[in-house]
Design an enzyme around this catalytic site. Structure first.
Site, PDB file in Angstrom:
ATOM      1  N   CYS A  42      52.831 -45.279  13.581  1.00  0.00           N
ATOM      2  CA  CYS A  42      54.165 -44.725  13.821  1.00  0.00           C
ATOM      3  C   CYS A  42      55.041 -45.014  12.611  1.00  0.00           C
ATOM      4  O   CYS A  42      54.956 -46.080  12.004  1.00  0.00           O
ATOM      5  CB  CYS A  42      54.774 -45.280  15.103  1.00  0.00           C
ATOM      6  N   GLU A  43      55.832 -44.038  12.266  1.00  0.00           N
ATOM      7  CA  GLU A  43      56.618 -44.197  11.047  1.00  0.00           C
ATOM      8  C   GLU A  43      57.840 -45.092  11.245  1.00  0.00           C
ATOM      9  O   GLU A  43      58.458 -45.519  10.286  1.00  0.00           O
ATOM     10  CB  GLU A  43      57.045 -42.829  10.498  1.00  0.00           C
ATOM     11  N   HIS A  44      58.164 -45.393  12.480  1.00  0.00           N
ATOM     12  CA  HIS A  44      59.334 -46.247  12.709  1.00  0.00           C
ATOM     13  C   HIS A  44      59.008 -47.727  12.574  1.00  0.00           C
ATOM     14  O   HIS A  44      59.861 -48.511  12.174  1.00  0.00           O
ATOM     15  CB  HIS A  44      59.914 -45.966  14.099  1.00  0.00           C
ATOM     16  N   HIS A  45      57.778 -48.100  12.936  1.00  0.00           N
ATOM     17  CA  HIS A  45      57.425 -49.519  12.906  1.00  0.00           C
ATOM     18  C   HIS A  45      56.161 -49.793  12.103  1.00  0.00           C
ATOM     19  O   HIS A  45      55.794 -50.949  11.922  1.00  0.00           O
ATOM     20  CB  HIS A  45      57.223 -50.032  14.334  1.00  0.00           C
ATOM     21  N   GLN A  98      54.367 -38.820  16.906  1.00  0.00           N
ATOM     22  CA  GLN A  98      53.336 -38.055  17.624  1.00  0.00           C
ATOM     23  C   GLN A  98      53.718 -36.579  17.769  1.00  0.00           C
ATOM     24  O   GLN A  98      52.877 -35.689  17.666  1.00  0.00           O
ATOM     25  CB  GLN A  98      53.085 -38.691  18.990  1.00  0.00           C
ATOM     26  N   HIS A 103      51.288 -46.243  22.201  1.00  0.00           N
ATOM     27  CA  HIS A 103      52.021 -46.712  21.031  1.00  0.00           C
ATOM     28  C   HIS A 103      52.189 -48.222  21.078  1.00  0.00           C
ATOM     29  O   HIS A 103      52.844 -48.747  21.976  1.00  0.00           O
ATOM     30  CB  HIS A 103      53.385 -46.022  20.972  1.00  0.00           C
ATOM     31  N   CYS A 148      53.964 -50.004  19.283  1.00  0.00           N
ATOM     32  CA  CYS A 148      55.349 -50.460  19.092  1.00  0.00           C
ATOM     33  C   CYS A 148      56.092 -50.562  20.417  1.00  0.00           C
ATOM     34  O   CYS A 148      56.942 -51.427  20.574  1.00  0.00           O
ATOM     35  CB  CYS A 148      56.095 -49.577  18.091  1.00  0.00           C
TER      36      CYS A 148
END
Ligand code: ZN
Length: 260
Positions: free
Chosen positions: A146-149, A187, A215, A217
């Site tokens: 995931c690009e956030h975490h 996603q 996920h 995260c």
């Protein structure tokens, strides 16, 4: 004269924070430019990196594609070294000594999707076939970040298309999924990218992609939920507009569950 490590501690001031893993060749070019303000960079690993670059350049003459990869690898190693320090660890203790190198190599693999040659991926695998029933490839395992975490999300992708005189080799669909999974992703976007790529490549009458992912995260952080699976879908053309076709696709995906 043999250059010394300290020759390579000079970097332009604007690069000090952004690009500690600066390559030798780049630096040489910069030094030739007049008026570039230079500054020093202090990093515990920088001496080693400069030495590695010296030995590499000694062997290969000058920088090339491999040199670029090498620079990137070394830069990631330094970042991980910093990260370890900043979370309160000792990057020099035995168990962590090779961790920066391992992580750098791991990211090469987990983000390989950025470097896929799509021409090569598809090359020779498109066939003219007189078949216009739905083609379904389901339960394609994928692993993404995931690009956030930058934590993993993973699961299964199901892909369908309705050919318009052309089909693609069966093994290519999982490889297309993998190409978009091995990047920093959300996603929803990954799902759409897979569908768009298939539309562009095969030019079918319709495309459907459903992705089920869990996920890390959301499982590891904050409100911990055992059940953190997410379903995203993208439907294009006939598979978007024709409810019967869509139902057929969904039924095929769900048929797995009764066999489990
Ligand atoms: Zn996340």
């Amino acid at each position: 004269m043999e250059p010394t490590t300290s020759d390579f501690l000079l970097v332009p001031s604007w690069m000090k924070n952004n690009q500690p893993g600066l390559g030798l060749r780049k630096l040489d070019n910069l030094e030739q430019k007049k008026g570039v303000k230079m500054t020093t960079i202090n990093h515990p690993n920088f001496g080693n990196i400069a030495k590695n670059q010296l030995s590499r350049n000694g062997k290969n003459g000058n920088g090339n594609g491999n040199g670029k990869n090498h620079d990137r690898h070394e830069a990631i190693k330094m970042s991980v070294h910093d990260l370890l320090t900043n979370i309160g660890e000792d990057p020099e203790r035995e168990g962590l000594l090779n961790t920066p190198d391992r992580i750098a190599r791991m990211y090469d693999e987990l983000t390989a999707g950025y470097h896929v040659d799509t021409e090569k991926l598809i090359n020779g695998a498109l066939f003219n076939v007189d078949y216009d029933e739905m083609v379904i490839v389901k339960d394609i395992e994928f692993y993404s970040l995931c690009e956030h975490h930058m934590l993993p999300f993973f699961g299964r992708a199901h892909v369908a298309y309705i050919p318009d005189g052309k089909v693609i080799g069966l093994s290519k669909i999982p490889r297309i999924v993998e190409m978009f999974a091995r990047r920093l992703q959300v996603q929803e976007r990954m799902t759409k990218q897979i569908a768009d790529f298939i539309k562009e490549t095969i030019q079918p009458k319709g495309v459907a992609v459903v992705v089920e992912g869990v996920h890390m995260c959301s499982m590891m952080r904050g409100v911990k939920k055992a059940e953190a699976s997410m379903i995203t879908s993208a439907y294009l053309d006939q598979l978007k507009n024709n409810r019967d076709l869509r139902t057929e696709f969904i039924d095929h995906i769900n048929s797995r569950r009764s066999m489990d």
